[in-house]
Scaffold this motif. Structure first.
Motif, PDB file in Angstrom:
ATOM      1  N   PHE A  76     -80.846  65.810 -54.215  1.00  0.00           N
ATOM      2  CA  PHE A  76     -82.293  65.669 -54.123  1.00  0.00           C
ATOM      3  C   PHE A  76     -82.740  64.243 -54.483  1.00  0.00           C
ATOM      4  O   PHE A  76     -83.431  63.591 -53.705  1.00  0.00           O
ATOM      5  CB  PHE A  76     -82.941  66.705 -55.055  1.00  0.00           C
ATOM      6  N   VAL A  77     -82.291  63.765 -55.644  1.00  0.00           N
ATOM      7  CA  VAL A  77     -82.785  62.465 -56.127  1.00  0.00           C
ATOM      8  C   VAL A  77     -82.200  61.312 -55.297  1.00  0.00           C
ATOM      9  O   VAL A  77     -82.945  60.463 -54.790  1.00  0.00           O
ATOM     10  CB  VAL A  77     -82.446  62.283 -57.638  1.00  0.00           C
ATOM     11  N   LEU A  78     -80.880  61.293 -55.140  1.00  0.00           N
ATOM     12  CA  LEU A  78     -80.251  60.165 -54.425  1.00  0.00           C
ATOM     13  C   LEU A  78     -80.752  60.012 -52.983  1.00  0.00           C
ATOM     14  O   LEU A  78     -81.113  58.903 -52.579  1.00  0.00           O
ATOM     15  CB  LEU A  78     -78.729  60.326 -54.423  1.00  0.00           C
ATOM     16  N   PRO A  79     -80.805  61.097 -52.177  1.00  0.00           N
ATOM     17  CA  PRO A  79     -81.286  60.927 -50.795  1.00  0.00           C
ATOM     18  C   PRO A  79     -82.703  60.360 -50.730  1.00  0.00           C
ATOM     19  O   PRO A  79     -83.017  59.539 -49.874  1.00  0.00           O
ATOM     20  CB  PRO A  79     -81.255  62.347 -50.218  1.00  0.00           C
ATOM     21  N   ARG A  80     -83.561  60.779 -51.682  1.00  0.00           N
ATOM     22  CA  ARG A  80     -84.928  60.248 -51.687  1.00  0.00           C
ATOM     23  C   ARG A  80     -84.946  58.763 -52.022  1.00  0.00           C
ATOM     24  O   ARG A  80     -85.683  57.985 -51.447  1.00  0.00           O
ATOM     25  CB  ARG A  80     -85.799  61.029 -52.676  1.00  0.00           C
ATOM     26  N   LEU A  81     -84.106  58.388 -52.980  1.00  0.00           N
ATOM     27  CA  LEU A  81     -84.068  56.971 -53.363  1.00  0.00           C
ATOM     28  C   LEU A  81     -83.456  56.111 -52.255  1.00  0.00           C
ATOM     29  O   LEU A  81     -83.843  54.960 -52.069  1.00  0.00           O
ATOM     30  CB  LEU A  81     -83.281  56.797 -54.664  1.00  0.00           C
ATOM     31  N   LEU A  82     -82.526  56.702 -51.529  1.00  0.00           N
ATOM     32  CA  LEU A  82     -81.910  55.985 -50.408  1.00  0.00           C
ATOM     33  C   LEU A  82     -82.995  55.561 -49.403  1.00  0.00           C
ATOM     34  O   LEU A  82     -82.969  54.457 -48.866  1.00  0.00           O
ATOM     35  CB  LEU A  82     -80.891  56.906 -49.734  1.00  0.00           C
ATOM     36  N   ILE A  83     -83.970  56.443 -49.195  1.00  0.00           N
ATOM     37  CA  ILE A  83     -85.074  56.115 -48.277  1.00  0.00           C
ATOM     38  C   ILE A  83     -86.088  55.198 -48.973  1.00  0.00           C
ATOM     39  O   ILE A  83     -86.465  54.159 -48.454  1.00  0.00           O
ATOM     40  CB  ILE A  83     -85.769  57.419 -47.793  1.00  0.00           C
ATOM     41  N   ALA A  84     -86.487  55.604 -50.200  1.00  0.00           N
ATOM     42  CA  ALA A  84     -87.562  54.866 -50.879  1.00  0.00           C
ATOM     43  C   ALA A  84     -87.172  53.427 -51.216  1.00  0.00           C
ATOM     44  O   ALA A  84     -88.033  52.553 -51.301  1.00  0.00           O
ATOM     45  CB  ALA A  84     -87.967  55.604 -52.153  1.00  0.00           C
ATOM     46  N   ARG A  85     -85.873  53.164 -51.432  1.00  0.00           N
ATOM     47  CA  ARG A  85     -85.456  51.800 -51.810  1.00  0.00           C
ATOM     48  C   ARG A  85     -84.707  51.106 -50.662  1.00  0.00           C
ATOM     49  O   ARG A  85     -83.973  50.156 -50.894  1.00  0.00           O
ATOM     50  CB  ARG A  85     -84.534  51.847 -53.042  1.00  0.00           C
ATOM     51  N   ALA A  86     -84.907  51.603 -49.433  1.00  0.00           N
ATOM     52  CA  ALA A  86     -84.155  51.050 -48.285  1.00  0.00           C
ATOM     53  C   ALA A  86     -84.453  49.554 -48.099  1.00  0.00           C
ATOM     54  O   ALA A  86     -83.600  48.798 -47.658  1.00  0.00           O
ATOM     55  CB  ALA A  86     -84.507  51.822 -47.024  1.00  0.00           C
ATOM     56  N   ARG A  87     -85.658  49.126 -48.442  1.00  0.00           N
ATOM     57  CA  ARG A  87     -86.010  47.719 -48.235  1.00  0.00           C
ATOM     58  C   ARG A  87     -85.347  46.823 -49.282  1.00  0.00           C
ATOM     59  O   ARG A  87     -84.721  45.834 -48.951  1.00  0.00           O
ATOM     60  CB  ARG A  87     -87.540  47.564 -48.273  1.00  0.00           C
ATOM     61  N   THR A  88     -85.463  47.219 -50.559  1.00  0.00           N
ATOM     62  CA  THR A  88     -84.916  46.347 -51.624  1.00  0.00           C
ATOM     63  C   THR A  88     -83.416  46.552 -51.815  1.00  0.00           C
ATOM     64  O   THR A  88     -82.735  45.680 -52.331  1.00  0.00           O
ATOM     65  CB  THR A  88     -85.611  46.637 -52.969  1.00  0.00           C
ATOM     66  N   ARG A  89     -82.923  47.722 -51.437  1.00  0.00           N
ATOM     67  CA  ARG A  89     -81.495  48.070 -51.646  1.00  0.00           C
ATOM     68  C   ARG A  89     -81.083  47.845 -53.095  1.00  0.00           C
ATOM     69  O   ARG A  89     -80.013  47.322 -53.382  1.00  0.00           O
ATOM     70  CB  ARG A  89     -80.590  47.255 -50.712  1.00  0.00           C
ATOM     71  N   ARG A  90     -81.978  48.226 -53.993  1.00  0.00           N
ATOM     72  CA  ARG A  90     -81.689  48.031 -55.411  1.00  0.00           C
ATOM     73  C   ARG A  90     -81.994  49.343 -56.133  1.00  0.00           C
ATOM     74  O   ARG A  90     -83.028  49.971 -55.877  1.00  0.00           O
ATOM     75  CB  ARG A  90     -82.598  46.911 -55.930  1.00  0.00           C
ATOM     76  N   GLY A 149     -68.687  58.365 -54.705  1.00  0.00           N
ATOM     77  CA  GLY A 149     -68.430  59.298 -53.595  1.00  0.00           C
ATOM     78  C   GLY A 149     -69.346  59.021 -52.406  1.00  0.00           C
ATOM     79  O   GLY A 149     -69.033  59.388 -51.277  1.00  0.00           O
ATOM     80  N   GLU A 150     -70.489  58.398 -52.659  1.00  0.00           N
ATOM     81  CA  GLU A 150     -71.450  58.084 -51.580  1.00  0.00           C
ATOM     82  C   GLU A 150     -71.472  56.592 -51.275  1.00  0.00           C
ATOM     83  O   GLU A 150     -72.465  56.076 -50.770  1.00  0.00           O
ATOM     84  CB  GLU A 150     -72.864  58.538 -51.993  1.00  0.00           C
ATOM     85  N   ARG A 151     -70.368  55.894 -51.616  1.00  0.00           N
ATOM     86  CA  ARG A 151     -70.421  54.421 -51.527  1.00  0.00           C
ATOM     87  C   ARG A 151     -70.702  53.908 -50.124  1.00  0.00           C
ATOM     88  O   ARG A 151     -71.292  52.847 -49.952  1.00  0.00           O
ATOM     89  CB  ARG A 151     -69.163  53.778 -52.123  1.00  0.00           C
ATOM     90  N   ARG A 152     -70.325  54.691 -49.086  1.00  0.00           N
ATOM     91  CA  ARG A 152     -70.578  54.190 -47.724  1.00  0.00           C
ATOM     92  C   ARG A 152     -72.077  54.117 -47.424  1.00  0.00           C
ATOM     93  O   ARG A 152     -72.558  53.230 -46.765  1.00  0.00           O
ATOM     94  CB  ARG A 152     -69.874  55.054 -46.693  1.00  0.00           C
ATOM     95  N   LEU A 153     -72.844  55.082 -48.017  1.00  0.00           N
ATOM     96  CA  LEU A 153     -74.298  55.064 -47.813  1.00  0.00           C
ATOM     97  C   LEU A 153     -74.938  53.883 -48.536  1.00  0.00           C
ATOM     98  O   LEU A 153     -75.993  53.405 -48.154  1.00  0.00           O
ATOM     99  CB  LEU A 153     -74.922  56.354 -48.358  1.00  0.00           C
ATOM    100  N   PHE A 154     -74.297  53.479 -49.643  1.00  0.00           N
ATOM    101  CA  PHE A 154     -74.898  52.436 -50.485  1.00  0.00           C
ATOM    102  C   PHE A 154     -74.199  51.081 -50.326  1.00  0.00           C
ATOM    103  O   PHE A 154     -74.282  50.250 -51.212  1.00  0.00           O
ATOM    104  CB  PHE A 154     -74.892  52.888 -51.959  1.00  0.00           C
ATOM    105  N   GLU A 155     -73.569  50.895 -49.190  1.00  0.00           N
ATOM    106  CA  GLU A 155     -72.896  49.622 -48.948  1.00  0.00           C
ATOM    107  C   GLU A 155     -73.929  48.489 -49.004  1.00  0.00           C
ATOM    108  O   GLU A 155     -75.038  48.633 -48.452  1.00  0.00           O
ATOM    109  CB  GLU A 155     -72.247  49.653 -47.561  1.00  0.00           C
ATOM    110  N   ASN A 156     -73.593  47.409 -49.672  1.00  0.00           N
ATOM    111  CA  ASN A 156     -74.488  46.247 -49.833  1.00  0.00           C
ATOM    112  C   ASN A 156     -75.724  46.534 -50.679  1.00  0.00           C
ATOM    113  O   ASN A 156     -76.706  45.806 -50.607  1.00  0.00           O
ATOM    114  CB  ASN A 156     -74.924  45.671 -48.476  1.00  0.00           C
ATOM    115  N   TRP A 157     -75.705  47.602 -51.434  1.00  0.00           N
ATOM    116  CA  TRP A 157     -76.791  47.850 -52.391  1.00  0.00           C
ATOM    117  C   TRP A 157     -76.396  47.240 -53.732  1.00  0.00           C
ATOM    118  O   TRP A 157     -75.199  47.101 -54.033  1.00  0.00           O
ATOM    119  CB  TRP A 157     -77.000  49.357 -52.586  1.00  0.00           C
ATOM    120  N   HIS A 158     -77.434  46.922 -54.510  1.00  0.00           N
ATOM    121  CA  HIS A 158     -77.167  46.457 -55.870  1.00  0.00           C
ATOM    122  C   HIS A 158     -77.529  47.613 -56.810  1.00  0.00           C
ATOM    123  O   HIS A 158     -78.710  47.911 -57.002  1.00  0.00           O
ATOM    124  CB  HIS A 158     -78.025  45.217 -56.153  1.00  0.00           C
TER     125      HIS A 158
END
Ligand code: SAM
Length: 276
Positions: free
Chosen positions: A87-101, A124-133
């Protein structure tokens, strides 16, 4: 122990660590402080308490740390980690897509299992968060706990408590009877000591704060003040995650429970400004 000593100790602990020393904890006092008095070379706990009244730094720190409860385990209350993952991670993936932070704080991390459990979920989700800080900060009052957490070395007993077997291989390396967290997970977490009673002014906002199973040791006023500070460092769309038996309702108006998950809170939206 004399009641004047108990009331001095109760006042000392409330001021130093927030611990509300209730009568059911009195029996812990003797066993825990006997160990500290031996370490510091006192005759007995009474002699230790007499010296503690002068509040020397080393002794004050040792006493407040000795009186903390450091119980923890990997994926403790697994439903909370499922909620974070689904629930939390998928929402943050969208909400922080611009800053990737992404900034996550484990605010009472004990020996590190909670932070490393989050590191395993994120890894485990590192592919979704590639190039995120992604910053995963884990703090605790106790420097002894933080030192253990930084080592990332766990006994078979600690490993068996909560860690799914499929996550053991690949995430830990066996060292004799112990298991050490893999380097790539170790380096995902920054550990440091931090007392929740201190001001939070120097902290940057977090997207998720895990503050589990620590507020239950505080009295009402300390809990309310801590929740108030947590609300100030949580992003407006951030998530606060408490222990399953903890709640914000009696102590803070800053949070609303997330219905789907016990112990999870969102921030109350600030009322919209009305143009006049
Ligand atoms: C029961 S453990 C909880 C560990 C982990 N959060 C969990 O739920 O499994 C509570 C931790 O809170 C820490 N603690 C107690 N008072 C604190 C304070 N004032 N500031 C920061 N940490 C504190 C203790 O040292 C202890 O490691």
């Amino acid at each position: 122990m004399q009641s004047s000593n108990l009331s001095f100790l109760a006042e000392f602990l409330k001021r130093r660590s927030g611990l509300h020393l209730t009568p059911d904890k009195y029996r812990l006092v003797d066993s825990r402080l006997t160990r500290v008095s031996r370490r510091f070379g006192f005759r007995n706990v009474e002699a230790l308490l007499a010296e503690l009244r002068h509040e020397p730094d080393g002794l004050s720190k040792a006493v407040s740390e000795a009186m903390t409860t450091n119980e923890t385990s990997f994926f403790r209350d697994s439903a909370t980690f499922d909620h974070f993952h689904r629930f939390v991670l998928p929402r943050l993936l969208i909400a922080r897509a611009r800053t990737r932070r992404l900034r996550i704080w484990c605010a009472a991390a004990a020996t590190g299992q909670e932070a490393y459990s989050l590191a395993m979920v994120l890894d485990g989700e590192r592919r979704l968060f590639e190039n995120w800080h992604i910053e995963l900060v884990a703090t605790d009052l106790s420097s002894e706990m933080i030192a253990r957490a930084e080592q990332g070395l766990y006994s078979q007993y600690e490993i068996q408590r909560g860690l799914p077997v499929e996550l053991l291989l690949g995430n830990f390396v066996q060292e004799g009877e112990y298991w050490r967290i893999a380097e790539r997970l170790r380096w995902m977490v920054s550990f440091r000591t931090f007392n929740l009673l201190e001001p939070f002014d120097a902290l940057e906002p977090f997207d998720v704060i895990f503050c589990r199973n620590v507020l239950l040791y505080f009295d009402h006023a300390t809990k309310a003040a801590t929740l108030d500070k947590l609300a100030r460092v949580l992003a407006p769309d951030g998530h606060l995650i408490l222990g399953r038996s903890e709640s914000t309702s009696a102590s803070s108006k800053a949070f609303v429970p997330v219905q789907a998950a016990r112990g999870c809170y969102a921030k109350v939206r600030a009322p919209a400004l009305v143009a006049v």
